[in-house]
Design a protein around this motif. Structure first.
Motif, PDB file in Angstrom:
ATOM      1  N   ASN A 155      47.229  39.356  35.035  1.00 53.73           N
ATOM      2  CA  ASN A 155      47.525  37.964  34.716  1.00 53.73           C
ATOM      3  C   ASN A 155      46.316  37.044  34.854  1.00 53.73           C
ATOM      4  N   VAL A 156      45.518  37.260  35.899  1.00 54.64           N
ATOM      5  CA  VAL A 156      44.478  36.265  36.205  1.00 54.64           C
ATOM      6  C   VAL A 156      43.072  36.685  35.806  1.00 54.64           C
ATOM      7  N   SER A 157      42.894  37.929  35.375  1.00 59.61           N
ATOM      8  CA  SER A 157      41.541  38.400  35.067  1.00 59.61           C
ATOM      9  C   SER A 157      41.074  38.002  33.679  1.00 59.61           C
ATOM     10  N   LYS A 158      41.869  37.213  32.985  1.00 62.53           N
ATOM     11  CA  LYS A 158      41.465  36.735  31.654  1.00 62.53           C
ATOM     12  C   LYS A 158      41.923  35.297  31.473  1.00 62.53           C
ATOM     13  N   THR A 159      41.253  34.593  30.582  1.00 61.61           N
ATOM     14  CA  THR A 159      41.630  33.222  30.271  1.00 61.61           C
ATOM     15  C   THR A 159      42.837  33.219  29.342  1.00 61.61           C
ATOM     16  N   ALA A 160      43.361  32.027  29.057  1.00 58.75           N
ATOM     17  CA  ALA A 160      44.502  31.912  28.152  1.00 58.75           C
ATOM     18  C   ALA A 160      44.166  32.438  26.765  1.00 58.75           C
ATOM     19  N   SER A 161      42.876  32.379  26.410  1.00 53.91           N
ATOM     20  CA  SER A 161      42.451  32.876  25.094  1.00 53.91           C
ATOM     21  C   SER A 161      42.088  34.355  25.117  1.00 53.91           C
ATOM     22  N   GLY A 162      42.241  35.005  26.285  1.00 51.63           N
ATOM     23  CA  GLY A 162      42.029  36.449  26.369  1.00 51.63           C
ATOM     24  C   GLY A 162      40.646  36.889  26.785  1.00 51.63           C
ATOM     25  N   GLU A 163      39.766  35.952  27.161  1.00 53.34           N
ATOM     26  CA  GLU A 163      38.412  36.321  27.581  1.00 53.34           C
ATOM     27  C   GLU A 163      38.414  36.740  29.048  1.00 53.34           C
ATOM     28  N   ALA A 164      37.604  37.749  29.370  1.00 56.46           N
ATOM     29  CA  ALA A 164      37.543  38.265  30.738  1.00 56.46           C
ATOM     30  C   ALA A 164      36.886  37.256  31.668  1.00 56.46           C
ATOM     31  N   LEU A 165      37.403  37.188  32.890  1.00 57.27           N
ATOM     32  CA  LEU A 165      36.811  36.354  33.925  1.00 57.27           C
ATOM     33  C   LEU A 165      36.084  37.236  34.932  1.00 57.27           C
ATOM     34  N   PRO A 166      34.945  36.796  35.466  1.00 56.37           N
ATOM     35  CA  PRO A 166      34.232  37.590  36.473  1.00 56.37           C
ATOM     36  C   PRO A 166      35.064  37.691  37.748  1.00 56.37           C
ATOM     37  N   MET A 167      34.923  38.821  38.421  1.00 53.99           N
ATOM     38  CA  MET A 167      35.706  39.092  39.622  1.00 53.99           C
ATOM     39  C   MET A 167      34.780  39.563  40.731  1.00 53.99           C
ATOM     40  N   VAL A 168      35.042  39.104  41.960  1.00 55.05           N
ATOM     41  CA  VAL A 168      34.293  39.554  43.127  1.00 55.05           C
ATOM     42  C   VAL A 168      35.258  40.276  44.057  1.00 55.05           C
TER      43      VAL A 168
ATOM     44  N   TRP B  84      25.789  34.974  41.773  1.00 50.86           N
ATOM     45  CA  TRP B  84      26.307  35.691  40.593  1.00 50.86           C
ATOM     46  C   TRP B  84      27.650  35.120  40.169  1.00 50.86           C
ATOM     47  N   GLN B  85      28.533  34.881  41.129  1.00 50.43           N
ATOM     48  CA  GLN B  85      29.854  34.340  40.818  1.00 50.43           C
ATOM     49  C   GLN B  85      29.735  32.962  40.173  1.00 50.43           C
ATOM     50  N   ALA B  86      28.850  32.133  40.709  1.00 48.10           N
ATOM     51  CA  ALA B  86      28.650  30.790  40.160  1.00 48.10           C
ATOM     52  C   ALA B  86      28.102  30.859  38.741  1.00 48.10           C
ATOM     53  N   ALA B  87      27.143  31.749  38.527  1.00 43.92           N
ATOM     54  CA  ALA B  87      26.526  31.860  37.203  1.00 43.92           C
ATOM     55  C   ALA B  87      27.502  32.408  36.179  1.00 43.92           C
ATOM     56  N   MET B  88      28.208  33.480  36.527  1.00 43.51           N
ATOM     57  CA  MET B  88      29.138  34.098  35.588  1.00 43.51           C
ATOM     58  C   MET B  88      30.357  33.205  35.346  1.00 43.51           C
ATOM     59  N   GLY B  89      30.797  32.497  36.375  1.00 40.08           N
ATOM     60  CA  GLY B  89      31.929  31.603  36.194  1.00 40.08           C
ATOM     61  C   GLY B  89      31.587  30.402  35.336  1.00 40.08           C
ATOM     62  N   SER B  90      30.338  29.987  35.385  1.00 37.54           N
ATOM     63  CA  SER B  90      29.898  28.856  34.571  1.00 37.54           C
ATOM     64  C   SER B  90      29.615  29.270  33.135  1.00 37.54           C
ATOM     65  N   GLN B  91      29.101  30.481  32.971  1.00 35.78           N
ATOM     66  CA  GLN B  91      28.765  30.996  31.637  1.00 35.78           C
ATOM     67  C   GLN B  91      29.300  32.426  31.525  1.00 35.78           C
ATOM     68  N   PRO B  92      30.589  32.593  31.212  1.00 30.81           N
ATOM     69  CA  PRO B  92      31.212  33.927  31.225  1.00 30.81           C
ATOM     70  C   PRO B  92      30.589  34.922  30.247  1.00 30.81           C
ATOM     71  N   ASP B  93      29.899  34.427  29.227  1.00 35.87           N
ATOM     72  CA  ASP B  93      29.295  35.338  28.259  1.00 35.87           C
ATOM     73  C   ASP B  93      27.907  35.795  28.686  1.00 35.87           C
ATOM     74  N   SER B  94      27.475  35.431  29.894  1.00 30.86           N
ATOM     75  CA  SER B  94      26.181  35.874  30.403  1.00 30.86           C
ATOM     76  C   SER B  94      26.212  37.374  30.678  1.00 30.86           C
ATOM     77  N   ASN B  95      25.037  37.967  30.765  1.00 33.25           N
ATOM     78  CA  ASN B  95      24.925  39.387  31.071  1.00 33.25           C
ATOM     79  C   ASN B  95      25.053  39.591  32.584  1.00 33.25           C
ATOM     80  N   PRO B  96      26.068  40.314  33.067  1.00 37.38           N
ATOM     81  CA  PRO B  96      26.284  40.458  34.509  1.00 37.38           C
ATOM     82  C   PRO B  96      25.098  41.086  35.225  1.00 37.38           C
ATOM     83  N   ASP B  97      24.468  42.102  34.616  1.00 38.02           N
ATOM     84  CA  ASP B  97      23.339  42.776  35.260  1.00 38.02           C
ATOM     85  C   ASP B  97      22.139  41.847  35.398  1.00 38.02           C
ATOM     86  N   ILE B  98      21.843  41.122  34.346  1.00 36.93           N
ATOM     87  CA  ILE B  98      20.706  40.201  34.382  1.00 36.93           C
ATOM     88  C   ILE B  98      20.939  39.109  35.419  1.00 36.93           C
ATOM     89  N   GLU B  99      22.155  38.581  35.467  1.00 35.06           N
ATOM     90  CA  GLU B  99      22.462  37.532  36.443  1.00 35.06           C
ATOM     91  C   GLU B  99      22.345  38.067  37.869  1.00 35.06           C
TER      92      GLU B  99
END
Length: 390
Positions: free
Chosen positions: A220-233, A313-328
């Motif tokens: 339920n919570v790992s994606k936005t209403a539009s279906g995009e994945a949200l970062p998880m810690v 990492w959480q702040a960066a990915m949460g602000s820009q979900p399309d960022s590259n997780p490894d690079i961040e």
């Protein structure tokens, strides 16, 4: 013609206003009582002497405010044994995540009931769902072990605890305004049980009772209403082990994995220390030898660097979900464990050792500590006692 246009405009205005309100049937008094852990804080005398309706209004108001609907109003009424919520000032779509939370709560209650029937429920535990979270405008998800009992009985706020307060402060250090941190801290605890803070060991073995609830909540919570994945810690050893058991990948501290709780959705998951682990790691009583205090400082410094990197990492990915997780992640570890290692050191001594800023600066420049900052990424000293299952 003018009159017709005016009527049309009025109709459109009314339609828009109606679109911004929802009316939702919450269920029977019995259902709502258990899902909202009512009464939250009564031992003959109630700490807050609220009715069931006031309790529900309290948590729903927390949610709408944390979703950014600061002007929204919540009213809960009982009619013929059924509770209804009217929320003014939210989109009609708001009904969906709220209904999903309550439906998942039924699964959690079933698991808790089975746990109790099997004689494994402790007298000091409270059934507690993650109420009051942002339901719609989430930025990231936090997987944790269990909420402390005082978040329910004293604060009546899932985001009020030493654990969540400390992590919110790390998010602000990484550029998230304090008033926005609740949107980054949508929590799922693998045990929906408010318990004493030292109850981690006692909760081992209960997780399987909540499997349906856990997996439903993650979906339920790992994606936005539009279906995009949200970062998880994933915080702490029990949670990281649960990720491996449930989804397959191994997630260590500051390592990344990807899970697919929903077909077609790939969720980036970062492993992290439990936010409270630093107090254990930095406790001299957990080390042996005449240099126990020095060992504790070194361990605390390393955990501080890891925690700041994870929050970054959480702040960066949460602000820009399309960022590259490894690079961040590489950027964040470079920032806090190399480029700003002195700042990491100062933050450890001010927030954990309670030194003044001037004292922390002097400590970090001392002959004892300064050399340790060159090895901030090295393994921490081993403790004499096993770490608690936070």
């Amino acid at each position: 013609m003018f009159k017709l246009a005016g009527l049309t405009l009025a109709a459109l205005t009314l339609s828009a206003a109606a679109h911004a309100d929802i009316g939702l049937k919450l269920g029977s008094t019995e259902r709502v009582t258990r899902l909202f852990a009512y009464p939250n804080n009564c031992n003959v005398i109630c700490f807050r002497n609220w009715t069931l309706e006031q309790t529900v209004e309290h948590y729903l108001t927390q949610s709408v405010q944390r979703d950014g609907y600061s002007e929204a109003k919540v009213q809960v009424k009982t009619d013929n044994g059924q509770l209804f919520a009217e929320i003014i000032g939210v989109p009609r779509s708001y009904e969906k995540p709220l209904t999903a939370l309550l439906d998942a709560g039924d699964l959690a209650y079933n698991g808790a009931s089975k746990l109790n029937a099997d004689g494994k429920w402790a007298y000091s535990w409270y059934f507690f769902l993650p109420l009051g979270m942002a339901l719609e405008n989430r930025r990231s998800v936090e997987l944790l072990h269990f909420p402390p009992d005082y978040s329910l009985t004293q604060a009546q706020d899932y985001l009020r605890s030493a654990t969540t307060d400390r992590w919110a402060s790390l998010l602000t250090l990484n550029g998230i305004p304090a008033e926005q941190t609740p949107g980054f801290q949508t929590i799922i605890d693998i045990a929906p049980i408010a318990a004493p803070s030292n109850a981690g060991k006692d909760l081992e073995g209960v997780y399987d009772y909540f499997k349906d609830y856990q997996t439903t909540m993650v979906k339920n919570v790992s994606k936005t209403a539009s279906g995009e994945a949200l970062p998880m810690v994933a915080f702490g050893t029990p949670v990281r082990n649960w990720i491996k058991q449930q989804y397959g990948p191994t997630v260590n501290v500051l390592s990344l994995a990807t899970i697919s709780p929903v077909d077609g959705v790939k969720v980036p998951v970062l492993g992290a220390n439990h936010p409270s682990y630093i107090w254990y790691a930095a406790d001299p009583d957990n080390y042996t030898g005449t240099d126990a205090k020095a060992k504790a400082d070194v361990a605390g410094l390393k955990v501080m660097g890891q925690d700041l990197s994870a929050a970054c990492w959480q702040a960066a990915m949460g602000s820009q979900p399309d960022s590259n997780p490894d690079i961040e992640l590489r950027s964040c570890t470079q920032t806090w464990q190399v480029a700003q290692k002195e700042k990491t050191c100062e933050l450890f001594y001010t927030s954990i050792r309670s030194l003044t800023t001037a004292q922390a600066v002097a400590k970090c420049a001392s002959a004892t500590i300064a050399p340790q900052l060159k090895q901030l990424k090295a393994p921490a000293p081993a403790t004499a006692k096993p770490a608690p299952p936070l």
